[in-house]
Scaffold this motif. Structure first.
Motif, short mmCIF file in Angstrom:
data_model
loop_
_atom_site.label_atom_id
_atom_site.label_comp_id
_atom_site.label_asym_id
_atom_site.label_seq_id
_atom_site.Cartn_x
_atom_site.Cartn_y
_atom_site.Cartn_z
N PRO A 69 0.81 -1.23 0.00
CA PRO A 69 0.00 0.00 0.00
C PRO A 69 0.84 1.27 0.00
N GLU A 70 1.97 1.27 0.69
CA GLU A 70 2.79 2.49 0.75
C GLU A 70 3.36 2.84 -0.62
N GLU A 71 3.96 1.85 -1.29
CA GLU A 71 4.52 2.09 -2.62
C GLU A 71 3.41 2.43 -3.62
N ALA A 72 2.27 1.74 -3.52
CA ALA A 72 1.17 2.00 -4.44
C ALA A 72 0.66 3.43 -4.29
N ALA A 73 0.48 3.88 -3.05
CA ALA A 73 0.02 5.24 -2.82
C ALA A 73 1.04 6.25 -3.34
#
Length: 896
Positions: free
Chosen positions: A437-441
Motif C-alpha cells: 500500500p505504501e509504494e502504491a500510494a
C-alpha cells in the motif's frame, strides 16, 4: 440539319407555325374588317402590320443588334409602300425612333412614346387627311423582355380605297414576313441545336434524371454557392453530412447553423484543397473551386465538395501509430547497444522509449549483471540501472539504488512467471495496492495511470525487468502496447547480455593486465616518478610501463606497446615486461637490451603463428631509458616508439632526437643508443601513441599539443604534469589504451661520491682500505666500515690479481652504500663454494654474505663489480667480528 425529334427541330416547327398562324389571322381579319367598315379595317390593318413586324424574330434580333436602323429602315419602308400604310415607326424602349419615312426624324424622340403601351393597342386620331388609325405593338424577346415598339399608322380612306388593290401586296408581304420569321427561327433553333447536342425531349429528360441520380447518389457532398453567400444547390450527401434543413437552398450559408470556421471557408473567395474541418461529430475534407461568371447573369459562384474522413482518420491514425512503432524499433536498434556497457545500454533503452511510448521508463537489473556475472535464477532484489522521464520533484528510486520486489507487485509477478504483466488501470489494481500500500500510494500520487512490466530475458536467462509507465492523463496501455513492449525489451535484452558478457571478459582482461603491470613503483633517490595508465574501453591493450632499479643508483624507465587488443595482447605484454626485467638485471646497454627483446618477440611470433594464424603477434614498440644520477646522463634507445620529451627546469619542452629504430619483431636491423646530458630537476616524459594519436587528428598535431602542455608551467611536480597532459590531450579510450610516465631527475651531490685510482700492485689494497675508512668516517658510516673494508679488499684484490689496468674504486652514498671496482678486463668472477683444502675461492662468498646485492656490469672499457649495502640496519646490515667468527677466520686466511 434539324430533326423533328430533336428539341431544336420541334422549336423551329412550332415558331414557324405560330408565325404562319399569326399572318393568316391578320389577313383574314383585314378582309373581314374591309367588308364591315373602313375604320375597323384600318385598325386591323395597322394592327396586323404592327403585330406581324413586332412578332417577327428578325425584328427582335435586329433591335438587339448593333445597328437596328440599318436593318429595319429598309424593311419598314418597303412594307409601308407595299402595304399602303402611311407610317411605320420602330421605337426603342425609351421612345427613340429607329425607322421613319422621313430620315430626318430617325433618332429623334417620338412624343407619343410617353404613353407607349405594354400590350398591343390601337388608337384612333384625326389628321388633316382625315381620320386615321395607329397601332402600337411591343417587340419582346422569348423571355418577355420588351426591346422596342412597332407603330403603324394608316388613314381610313386609304384603307377603304386600296383594300382591294393591296390584297396581293399584303399576301406577298405576309409571305415575306413568314420567310423572314422562318429564317430568324432557324437561327434560334440552330443555336438551341448546338446547346442540346441534338437531343430530344425524352433524351433531355433522361439526361436530367441521370444527372440528378449521380448528383444525389455520389458519396461526396456537393454544394453550389453564389457570390452573395446564398446556397444554390446541395445534394443528399451534403445534407446528411451537414444536417441541412429541407429548404436549405432558400437560405444564406451563414444562416444554416454550421461551424463558423466552415462558414468562412464556404463563403470565402479563395481556393481550398483537402482542408479538414469539424462538422458535428465528423471530420470533413473540404475542396472548393471558383466557377466562371454566367454568360446570362454575369454572376460567379463556388463549387464545394465534402468528404467524410472520420473513418479514414481512424485508419490513418492506426497506420501512423504502426509507422511510429516501426520507427521507434528502428531507432532502438540503432541506439541500444551502441556501447558494450551494461548501464549505458540500460539507459539507452529507457531514453529511446520516452516520450514516444511511455512518460517514464525504469530498468532494474540483477546485481550480478552489472558486474558481468551470470544472474541468479530468481532475484527478488535488483538494482535500478536506468531511469528516464523522471522530473526533479518525483523522488523515486534513483539509478544505482536497490529495488526490492514485494510479492504481489507487477514486477514480482513478472519475475516469477517470466512473462510481461499489464496493469491498464493502476488505481483499480487492488491486489497490488493490498500487498504494497505504501509504494502504491506513492506511485499513484505522482500521476501513474498504467504500467507494463516486461522481463529482460536473453538466452534463457533473466537479466532484469523494464517498467513502462504512463500517466493517468494519457491513453492507457493495451494488449497491442504490451506486444510492442515485449518486442522492444527482447531487442534490448540481447544488447544487455552482449554488454554483460563483454563486461565479464573485459574485467578478466583488465584484471590480467593490472596483475602484469607494476602496482607500486620503487622508492628512488635518482627520480621522482608519476604515472598514468588508462585501459581502452573496446578491450585491454598491450601498453605497459616500468621503473627498474639498476646498479650504481641508476634507474631504467621503460614504456612499450604491443600491437592489438585483448587477452592475447595483455599476455604478450606481460611476457615482454618480464623479459625486460630479466635483461635489465644483466645491466645491458639500451640498444643491446632492445636487440635481445627483438629476438624474443620474433620467436614468440613464430611460435604463435604455428598454433593460431588469427592471433599472430604483428609486433611491438619499446622505449628504454637509463638514467645515471651520478653523472646526470641518460642513455636511451627506442624500437619504433614515439620519442621521449625532455622538459628543462625553465619550462622548455623538446622531443629528443632519438633514432626511431624498427618495431620489435622485424629482426635483422640494429638499434642505436644515444646519450643525453639531462640537467637536474628536468622531467623525462615517456608515453604511448594512444596519448597523441586520435581519429581525425594527425599525430604531429598531438605532439604539438603535448609539447605545449609540458611547457605551460615550469617547476610542476610529476603528478601535476600527468594531470595537465591528460587534460590537454583527453585520450580516445574507446579504441586505444594510454600509458604515461613522468620522471623528474635528481643528481647526486659531489660529497656523495668518492673515487680512487688503484695501481695494479698488492700493496695498494691496504691504502684503499685506509682511504675508504676515512671516507666512511666523514659520512658518519663508521658502523659499516668493517663490512665495506672487507668487500673492497676482496674486490680490489681480485682486480689486481686477475684484472687489467686501469683499476678504479668508487663509493656512492645514496639510500644504499654502493661500492664499485672497475678494471679493463671483461672476465667476470663467479661465486663458488671452496673446499676445506682450497687456499682461495672464498672471497666472493664473503662479498655475497655482507652485501645486500652484488653483480657485474660491462662497459666499453671493461667491467664493473658492484655491491650494495643497506644503511638502515635491515637484514643486509654488515655483521661485526663477533657475529660470525668462522667467516672472519676465513677472511683472515684469505687476506694474510
Amino acid at each position: 440539319m434539324f430533326r423533328v425529334r430533336s428539341v431544336a427541330g420541334q422549336v423551329f416547327l412550332l415558331q414557324v407555325l405560330v408565325v404562319t398562324l399569326v399572318i393568316v389571322a391578320a389577313l383574314a381579319a383585314l378582309l373581314l374588317q374591309a367588308r364591315r367598315d373602313s375604320t375597323q379595317d384600318a385598325r386591323l390593318r395597322s394592327m396586323d402590320i404592327a403585330t406581324t413586324l413586332a412578332y417577327s424574330p428578325a425584328t427582335a434580333e435586329a433591335l438587339t443588334g448593333p445597328d437596328p436602323t440599318a436593318e429595319l429602315q429598309p424593311l419598314t419602308e418597303r412594307i409601308r409602300k407595299e402595304s399602303g400604310v402611311d407610317l411605320i415607326v420602330v421605337l426603342s424602349p425609351t421612345g427613340v425612333r429607329y425607322t421613319h419615312p422621313d430620315p430626318a426624324e430617325i433618332g429623334e424622340f417620338d412624343p407619343n412614346a410617353l404613353n407607349l403601351p405594354s400590350d398591343p393597342r390601337t388608337e384612333n386620331f384625326h389628321t388633316t387627311r382625315g381620320d386615321a388609325v395607329a397601332s402600337y405593338v411591343p417587340v419582346t424577346e422569348p423571355d418577355g423582355t420588351v426591346v422596342g415598339t412597332v407603330a403603324v399608322s394608316i388613314t381610313v380612306k386609304q384603307v377603304a380605297s386600296m383594300a382591294a388593290t393591296q390584297l396581293p401586296v399584303l399576301v406577298g408581304a405576309a409571305v415575306g414576313a413568314l420567310a423572314l420569321s422562318a429564317a430568324g427561327t432557324a437561327l434560334v433553333s440552330r443555336r438551341l441545336l448546338r446547346q442540346t447536342h441534338g437531343l430530344g425531349p425524352v433524351e433531355m429528360t433522361r439526361m436530367y434524371d441521370h444527372h440528378d441520380a449521380v448528383l444525389h447518389a455520389v458519396r461526396e457532398g456537393v454544394l453550389i454557392t453564389d457570390d452573395d453567400g446564398s446556397l444554390v444547390l446541395a445534394n443528399d450527401e451534403a445534407r446528411r453530412l451537414l444536417d441541412l434543413p429541407p429548404d436549405a437552398e432558400q437560405h444564406e450559408v451563414d444562416g444554416l447553423g454550421l461551424d463558423p470556421v466552415l462558414v468562412d471557408v464556404l463563403t470565402s473567395d479563395g481556393t481550398v484543397t483537402d482542408e479538414v474541418h469539424q462538422a458535428g461529430g465528423r471530420l470533413l475534407a473540404v475542396n472548393k473551386r471558383r466557377t466562371a461568371p454566367s454568360p446570362h447573369t454575369g454572376r460567379a459562384g463556388s463549387v464545394v465538395t465534402l468528404r467524410d474522413t472520420t473513418e479514414l482518420r481512424t485508419l490513418s491514425g492506426r497506420a501512423e501509430m504502426a509507422r511510429e512503432r516501426l520507427t521507434l524499433l528502428y531507432d532502438a536498434g540503432a541506439r541500444i547497444g551502441s556501447t558494450l556497457d551494461v548501464e549505458k545500454t540500460a539507459q539507452e533503452l529507457a531514453d529511446v522509449a520516452v516520450p514516444r511510448f511511455a512518460f517514464v521508463v525504469t530498468v532494474e537489473l540483477a546485481e550480478e549483471v552489472l558486474h558481468g556475472e551470470e544472474p541468479p535464477r530468481v532475484a527478488s532484489v535488483m538494482r535500478r540501472a536506468a531511469v528516464s522521464g523522471i522530473e526533479a520533484d518525483r523522488p523515486l528510486v534513483p539509478p544505482g539504488g536497490q529495488v526490492r520486489f514485494r510479492p504481489g507487485t507487477p514486477q514480482a509477478r513478472c519475475v516469477e512467471s517470466g512473462r510481461a504483466v499489464l496493469e491498464a488501470d493502476l488505481a483499480a489494481a487492488e491486489e497490488w495496492q493490498a500487498m504494497d500500500p505504501e509504494e502504491a500510494a506513492h506511485v499513484l500520487a505522482h500521476g501513474a495511470g498504467s504500467l507494463i512490466t516486461v522481463p529482460l530475458r536473453a538466452r534463457g536467462t533473466l537479466l532484469g525487468v523494464v517498467d513502462f509507465w504512463r500517466s493517468r492523463w494519457e491513453k492507457p496501455f493495451d494488449e497491442n502496447d504490451m506486444a510492442f513492449a515485449q518486442e522492444l525489451a527482447a531487442w534490448a535484452a540481447v544488447a544487455l547480455d552482449n554488454a554483460r558478457r563483454y563486461t565479464r571478459e573485459h574485467a578478466m582482461a583488465v584484471t590480467l593486465q593490472e596483475s602484469l603491470l607494476p602496482r607500486d613503483l620503487p622508492e628512488l633517490s635518482a627520480l621522482d616518478v608519476a604515472h598514468r595508465y588508462l585501459p581502452a574501453q573496446a578491450g585491454v591493450g598491450g601498453d605497459w610501463f616500468d621503473v627498474i632499479e639498476l646498479s650504481g643508483a641508476r634507474v631504467a624507465l621503460v614504456v612499450g606497446d604491443v600491437v592489438g587488443h585483448g587477452l592475447h595482447a595483455a599476455a604478450t605484454m606481460g611476457r615482454l615486461r618480464t623479459a625486460v626485467h630479466n635483461f635489465a638485471t644483466l645491466d645491458l646497454a639500451p640498444d643491446e637490451l632492445l636487440a635481445r627483446l627483438d629476438d624474443l618477440v620474433a620467436r614468440l611470433d613464430r611460435e604463435q603463428s604455428g598454433h593460431d594464424e588469427d592471433e599472430t603477434l604483428i609486433g611491438a614498440t619499446c622505449l628504454y631509458v637509463v638514467y645515471d644520477p651520478a653523472s646526470g646522463s641518460c642513455m636511451m634507445a627506442r624500437a619504433g616508439h614515439p620519442p621521449p620529451a625532455l622538459v628543462h627546469p625553465d619550462g622548455t619542452a623538446v622531443f629528443l632526437d632519438l633514432p626511431a629504430g624498427p618495431p620489435l619483431g622485424l629482426g635483422g636491423l640494429p638499434f642505436e643508443a644515444v646519450e643525453v646530458q639531462v640537467p637536474e630537476a628536468s622531467q623525462l616524459v615517456l608515453y604511448t601513441d594512444g596519448l597523441v594519436e586520435k581519429r581525425g587528428r594527425d599525430i604531429d598535431v598531438g605532439l604539438a599539443i603535448l609539447q605545449g602542455a609540458l611547457a605551460a608551467q615550469p617547476g610542476r611536480a610529476p603528478e601535476e604534469t600527468c594531470r595537465a597532459v591528460l587534460e590537454a590531450l583527453p585520450p580516445d579510450r574507446a579504441t586505444d589504451d594510454v600509458a604515461l610516465l613522468v620522471a623528474r631527475t635528481r643528481v647526486l651531490n659531489a660529497d656523495q661520491v668518492a673515487d680512487w685510482d688503484v695501481p695494479q700492485e698488492p700493496a695498494a689494497v691496504s691504502r684503499v682500505r685506509a682511504e675508504v675508512a676515512r671516507q666512511l668516517d666523514a659520512w658518519d658510516l663508521t658502523e659499516a666500515g668493517f663490512a665495506t673494508e672487507l668487500i673492497l679488499s676482496e674486490l680490489v684484490t681480485n682486480a689486481i690479481r686477475y684484472g687489467t689496468s686501469p683499476i678504479h674504486v668508487r663509493l656512492l652514498r645514496d639510500r644504499h652504500l654502493i661500492c664499485e671496482v672497475s678494471d679493463g678486463s671483461s672476465t667476470s668472477p663467479h661465486l663458488r663454494y671452496a673446499s676445506t683444502t682450497d687456499e682461495g675461492g672464498r672471497g666472493l662468498f664473503l662479498v655475497a654474505r655482507y652485501a645486500e646485492r652484488w653483480g657485474t656490469r660491462y662497459t666499453p672499457a671493461g667491467k664493473v663489480i658492484w655491491t650494495e649495502q643497506l644503511l638502515d640496519g635491515g637484514s643486509g646490515e654488515p655483521a661485526g667480528p663477533a657475529d660470525d667468527d668462522d667467516l672472519l677466520a676465513q677472511w683472515a686466511d684469505v687476506t694474510l
